[in-house]
Design an enzyme around this catalytic site. Structure first.
Site, PDB file in Angstrom:
ATOM      1  N   TRP A 196      53.417 -35.460 -41.617  1.00  0.00           N
ATOM      2  CA  TRP A 196      54.182 -35.658 -42.939  1.00  0.00           C
ATOM      3  C   TRP A 196      53.527 -34.801 -44.062  1.00  0.00           C
ATOM      4  O   TRP A 196      54.065 -34.464 -44.995  1.00  0.00           O
ATOM      5  CB  TRP A 196      54.854 -36.946 -43.104  1.00  0.00           C
ATOM      6  CG  TRP A 196      55.672 -37.559 -42.317  1.00  0.00           C
ATOM      7  CD1 TRP A 196      55.364 -38.445 -41.258  1.00  0.00           C
ATOM      8  CD2 TRP A 196      57.213 -36.916 -42.028  1.00  0.00           C
ATOM      9  NE1 TRP A 196      56.683 -38.605 -40.363  1.00  0.00           N
ATOM     10  CE2 TRP A 196      57.516 -37.950 -41.015  1.00  0.00           C
ATOM     11  CE3 TRP A 196      57.688 -36.291 -42.852  1.00  0.00           C
ATOM     12  CZ2 TRP A 196      59.043 -37.755 -40.650  1.00  0.00           C
ATOM     13  CZ3 TRP A 196      59.134 -35.955 -42.207  1.00  0.00           C
ATOM     14  CH2 TRP A 196      59.919 -36.735 -41.142  1.00  0.00           C
ATOM     15  N   ASP A 206      52.915 -40.598 -50.638  1.00  0.00           N
ATOM     16  CA  ASP A 206      54.001 -40.864 -49.711  1.00  0.00           C
ATOM     17  C   ASP A 206      53.887 -42.178 -49.098  1.00  0.00           C
ATOM     18  O   ASP A 206      52.905 -42.176 -48.149  1.00  0.00           O
ATOM     19  CB  ASP A 206      54.437 -39.663 -48.780  1.00  0.00           C
ATOM     20  CG  ASP A 206      55.480 -39.916 -47.948  1.00  0.00           C
ATOM     21  OD1 ASP A 206      56.160 -40.850 -47.920  1.00  0.00           O
ATOM     22  OD2 ASP A 206      55.784 -39.051 -47.068  1.00  0.00           O
ATOM     23  N   LYS A 234      62.432 -46.894 -43.162  1.00  0.00           N
ATOM     24  CA  LYS A 234      61.577 -47.279 -42.384  1.00  0.00           C
ATOM     25  C   LYS A 234      61.074 -48.858 -42.521  1.00  0.00           C
ATOM     26  O   LYS A 234      61.108 -49.800 -41.578  1.00  0.00           O
ATOM     27  CB  LYS A 234      60.076 -46.596 -42.487  1.00  0.00           C
ATOM     28  CG  LYS A 234      60.202 -44.834 -42.764  1.00  0.00           C
ATOM     29  CD  LYS A 234      60.497 -44.618 -41.305  1.00  0.00           C
ATOM     30  CE  LYS A 234      61.002 -43.036 -41.357  1.00  0.00           C
ATOM     31  NZ  LYS A 234      60.127 -41.991 -41.947  1.00  0.00           N
TER      32      LYS A 234
HETATM   33  C1  LIG Z   1      60.495 -40.495 -42.357  1.00  0.00           C
HETATM   34  C2  LIG Z   1      59.367 -40.152 -43.350  1.00  0.00           C
HETATM   35  C3  LIG Z   1      59.600 -39.136 -44.289  1.00  0.00           C
HETATM   36  C4  LIG Z   1      61.098 -38.399 -44.174  1.00  0.00           C
HETATM   37  O1  LIG Z   1      61.877 -39.312 -44.642  1.00  0.00           O
HETATM   38  P1  LIG Z   1      63.611 -38.748 -44.946  1.00  0.00           P
HETATM   39  O2  LIG Z   1      64.129 -40.015 -45.558  1.00  0.00           O
HETATM   40  O3  LIG Z   1      64.121 -38.734 -43.308  1.00  0.00           O
HETATM   41  O4  LIG Z   1      63.660 -37.726 -45.493  1.00  0.00           O
HETATM   42  C5  LIG Z   1      58.519 -38.532 -44.880  1.00  0.00           C
HETATM   43  N1  LIG Z   1      57.461 -39.107 -45.058  1.00  0.00           N
HETATM   44  C6  LIG Z   1      57.103 -40.318 -44.406  1.00  0.00           C
HETATM   45  C7  LIG Z   1      55.876 -40.581 -43.963  1.00  0.00           C
HETATM   46  C8  LIG Z   1      57.991 -40.582 -43.122  1.00  0.00           C
HETATM   47  O5  LIG Z   1      57.620 -41.219 -42.471  1.00  0.00           O
END
Ligand SMILES: *Cc1c(COP(=O)(O)O)cnc(C)c1O
Length: 361
Positions: free
Chosen positions: A103, A173, A197
């Site tokens: 990511w 993030d 998540k």
């Molecule tokens: C799932 C995830 C993303 C992407 O998320 P979307 O909502 O599908 O764009 C970005 N960063 C991390 C750490 C993730 O787990």
């Protein structure tokens, strides 16, 4: 189990707390006397304004978000933030990124389209199984921010100690660890998290941003991509993801009701320990991440061969444990045990794996 639900170990979208789903069910046809489902409601209505206001306030209470931070609910998922961050925060056109897995790599690739990216540390040398030492990085004076992915969902690696940014703005993030433990918001300039998540339904990101980082002079940027657009319009410049805001709001209230993020962290530690203890004692399965950097949320593990991995995945699925296949870039297996996964789910999985091991000696 009451509803014959599966223990869903998906990396996202993922399980939600059962009491929250029940409440949503009960309010589905007529939300609190409004005569409508939240899906059918105008986002300009008083009823919805109360839903979004309460969601924001509950999140502020949970995380202790200081008054000089804005909370934004934006569409486009976490992925859009890979672009919005550099577009809005690169004043000098330069930022430092730490590469710890899939990511952060994606975020780096997007930021490179906007400006200069300095990858000051990387764990690529060991296939992203640890977090590099970031206590004394070489950070240019004019770098606009330092960027990390605080929990790498695919590689199962998590930061135990934030990097020393030497006074620069920290951007994180937190998608796959959001609200899994207490967080000192003032350590950051920006925190963002795709909600599917650890919180609610897909299609929305929560952005927590320090007010002085929101610029009003970026009028050349498409309007939707400016943080100021969202900040100046209470996250309702256009129709927001009303449904996700409603569901996330319920999860925020639920977390408050169980004792907040301290309690959530306790539960998450106990739950992950069930699985890690098993992996450490097993002869067939082993965790792929250096113990110090193991994630509480995403637990990748392997057997000695890809064939056996596939056999285990098929067996777990047949037994009612879903989504344990590792990400295609890593292989093996991965158990994602977000906030809403009960400890019983982790215990049931471990019982199953132990039995599998005994039968396949
Ligand atoms: C799932 C995830 C993303 C992407 O998320 P979307 O909502 O599908 O764009 C970005 N960063 C991390 C750490 C993730 O787990």
């Amino acid at each position: 189990m009451k509803y014959n639900r599966t223990y869903n170990f998906s990396a996202g979208p993922a399980m939600m707390p059962e009491p929250v789903l029940e409440e949503i069910r009960d309010e589905m046809l007529n939300y609190r006397g409004s005569g409508m489902c939240v899906m059918e409601m105008s986002h300009r209505s008083k009823v919805f304004q109360q839903i979004i206001d309460e969601a924001e306030q509950d999140l502020r209470d949970l995380m202790g978000i200081p008054d000089n931070y804005k909370v934004l609910f934006i569409q486009g998922g976490a992925t859009l933030q890979f672009s919005m961050i550099p577009m809005n925060l690169m004043k000098n056109g330069k930022a430092v990124y730490i590469e710890t897995g899939a990511w952060s790599k994606k975020a780096i690739a997007e930021a490179k389209k906007v400006g200069e990216v300095i990858v000051a540390a990387s764990s690529k040398d060991k296939n992203y199984t640890y977090v590099p030492d970031c206590s004394d990085l070489d950070i240019p004076e004019d770098a606009d921010y330092v960027y990390i992915c605080e929990n790498e969902t695919i590689h199962g690696v998590t930061w135990q100690k934030l990097p020393n940014t030497k006074g620069h703005v920290l951007v994180s993030d937190q998608s796959s660890m959001f609200l899994s433990k207490p967080c000192n918001v003032s350590d950051y300039g920006v925190i963002y998290a795709g909600v599917q998540k650890n919180v609610g339904p897909a299609g929305m990101v929560v952005v927590i941003i320090r007010e002085d980082l929101i610029r009003e002079d970026l009028t050349d940027l498409p309007i939707y991509l400016q943080y100021s657009t969202h900040a100046n319009n209470g996250s309702m410049y256009n129709t927001p993801n009303c449904w996700a805001i409603y569901c996330c709001g319920k999860v925020f209230k639920y977390l408050k009701s169980i004792g907040g993020l301290e309690e959530m962290e306790k539960r998450n530690i106990a739950k992950a320990k069930v699985i890690y203890d098993f992996l450490d004692s097993s002869k067939m399965f082993k965790g792929t991440v250096e113990p110090e950097f193991r994630s509480l949320m995403n637990i990748p593990f392997v057997t000695e061969s890809a064939e056996l991995d596939a056999e285990v995945v098929a067996a777990t699925k047949a037994a009612g444990y879903d989504n344990l296949k590792g990400h295609k870039s890593v292989g093996g297996l991965r158990a994602s045990v977000y906030n809403a996964m009960p400890k019983e789910g982790a215990e049931a999985l471990v019982d199953f794996l132990r039995k599998f091991e005994a039968e396949h000696k």
